[in-house]
Motif scaffolding. Structure first.
Motif, short mmCIF file in Angstrom:
data_model
loop_
_atom_site.label_atom_id
_atom_site.label_comp_id
_atom_site.label_asym_id
_atom_site.label_seq_id
_atom_site.Cartn_x
_atom_site.Cartn_y
_atom_site.Cartn_z
N ALA A 165 5.96 16.77 -4.80
CA ALA A 165 7.24 16.51 -4.15
C ALA A 165 7.12 15.59 -2.94
O ALA A 165 8.15 15.20 -2.38
N CYS A 166 5.90 15.25 -2.55
CA CYS A 166 5.71 14.43 -1.35
C CYS A 166 6.17 13.00 -1.62
O CYS A 166 5.66 12.34 -2.53
N PRO A 167 7.11 12.47 -0.82
CA PRO A 167 7.64 11.13 -1.08
C PRO A 167 6.76 10.01 -0.53
O PRO A 167 7.06 8.84 -0.76
N ILE A 168 5.70 10.35 0.17
CA ILE A 168 4.82 9.33 0.76
C ILE A 168 3.80 8.91 -0.29
O ILE A 168 3.13 9.75 -0.90
N ALA A 169 3.67 7.62 -0.50
CA ALA A 169 2.74 7.12 -1.52
C ALA A 169 1.29 7.32 -1.08
O ALA A 169 0.95 7.10 0.09
N PRO A 170 0.39 7.73 -1.98
CA PRO A 170 -1.02 7.89 -1.61
C PRO A 170 -1.71 6.54 -1.45
O PRO A 170 -1.37 5.57 -2.14
N ARG A 171 -2.68 6.47 -0.54
CA ARG A 171 -3.50 5.28 -0.34
C ARG A 171 -4.95 5.72 -0.19
O ARG A 171 -5.23 6.84 0.24
N LEU A 172 -5.88 4.84 -0.49
CA LEU A 172 -7.30 5.11 -0.30
C LEU A 172 -8.04 3.81 -0.08
O LEU A 172 -7.87 2.85 -0.87
N SER A 173 -8.85 3.75 0.94
CA SER A 173 -9.63 2.56 1.24
C SER A 173 -10.64 2.28 0.13
O SER A 173 -11.30 3.20 -0.37
#
Length: 321
Positions: A12-20
């Motif tokens: 449900a988290c609306p923040i997109a995942p990121r990874l270096s």
């Protein structure tokens, strides 16, 4: 039950995942550094650190950092996790020892590596000296003071929690939420957004009420998610210092019910976080890009904590832990 709740919150988290892209190479670098610095880590301890994946945590919070900067950030993250372990393990530091550690750390951050304190020496000090070198060299005095104040607040929180545990006093919900904001170290990570982006904010902007509300709520979201993940560990050792346990005690409900109440609190907080983020005013063309980078960093801290918590062997909900 808790794992299903955590997975549902992540979905449900609306923040997109990121990874270096540098996260995994940095993890390899980290293990070599810890060995060279002389930390007393046997093969089993090094394996636990590797599976914890602190570089992946830093890489999720600072996905656009250069590889050298991600190494600095990972070293700082690792230092704070090692201190957290020292304050939370069965043979944990006593409140006076935590206070003495705080004094030594703040002396180093304010005065540089020449500052000496008898209670702060050895490999942990060497790790912090190395990790602090580049931020100290590169960032302005106001930023260094802001970071140091955040570290002081974090270690004060660790001391207050240790005192409460030593006296056997479990906190109420409001008291716990305030204390958790200090012990989470989120406020320490926020200035590091400026270091990674190379865009330090003026104090008046950094402390603007609109940004502060988002900072507090972002801290709550990552802390409450972590509390859900560490619930079983905390039931055994935290003396009530977990939001689920505080809610269960204060509202006189079973822990299973408290899990659902905390999850609902998290969902409501996330909706409020999105609304507050959208309502941040313009600070003018010379500052808006830096403000956006900062707010993106706070969002990365929330989503990065969610993803890292579910992949790290540090928590029993992680696959294969």
């Amino acid at each position: 039950m808790t794992e299903a709740v955590l997975q549902a919150l992540r979905s449900a988290c609306p923040i997109a995942p990121r990874l270096s892209p540098y996260a995994d190479p940095t993890q390899v670098w980290l293990l070599g550094q810890l060995t060279r610095l002389g930390l007393p880590l046997d093969a089993a301890a090094l394996d636990r650190l590797d599976r914890a994946g602190f570089a992946r945590y830093a890489g999720r919070l600072f996905p656009d950092a250069t590889e050298p900067d991600l190494r600095v950030l990972t070293a700082l993250f690792t230092w704070f996790f090692l201190v957290d372990d020292a304050c939370d393990r069965p043979d944990r530091l006593t409140p006076p020892q935590i206070r003495a550690l705080r004094d030594g750390v703040l002396g180093l951050l304010r005065e540089g590596p020449r500052a000496r304190h008898p209670s702060f020496s050895g490999p942990l000090r060497r790790l912090l000296v190395q990790a602090w070198r580049e931020p100290r060299r590169r960032m302005p005095a106001r930023w260094r003071a802001r970071f140091t104040d955040a570290v002081a607040d974090h270690l004060d929180g660790a001391w207050r929690e240790a005192v409460a545990k030593a006296t056997g006093r479990a906190p109420g919900v409001a008291e716990y939420v305030a204390l958790r904001r200090a012990t989470s170290a989120a406020y320490v990570s926020y200035p590091l957004i400026e270091f990674a982006a190379g865009r330090p904010l003026p104090d008046a902007v950094y402390h603007h009420p609109a940004l502060r509300r988002i900072a507090h709520l972002g801290n709550d979201l990552l802390s409450w998610f972590n509390d859900l993940a560490s619930l079983e560990q905390d039931r055994a050792s935290a003396g009530g210092h977990n939001l689920v346990l505080a809610v269960a005690t204060e509202q006189r409900v079973p822990v299973e019910t408290a899990v659902e109440l905390v999850a609902e609190r998290w969902r409501a907080g996330m909706a409020r976080f999105v609304a507050l983020r959208a309502a941040v005013p313009s600070f003018g063309p010379t500052l808006d890009e830096a403000v956006t980078a900062h707010l993106d960093g706070v969002a990365h801290a929330v989503r990065g904590t969610v993803d890292w918590t579910l992949e790290s062997a540090r928590y029993p909900v992680a696959p294969g832990s």
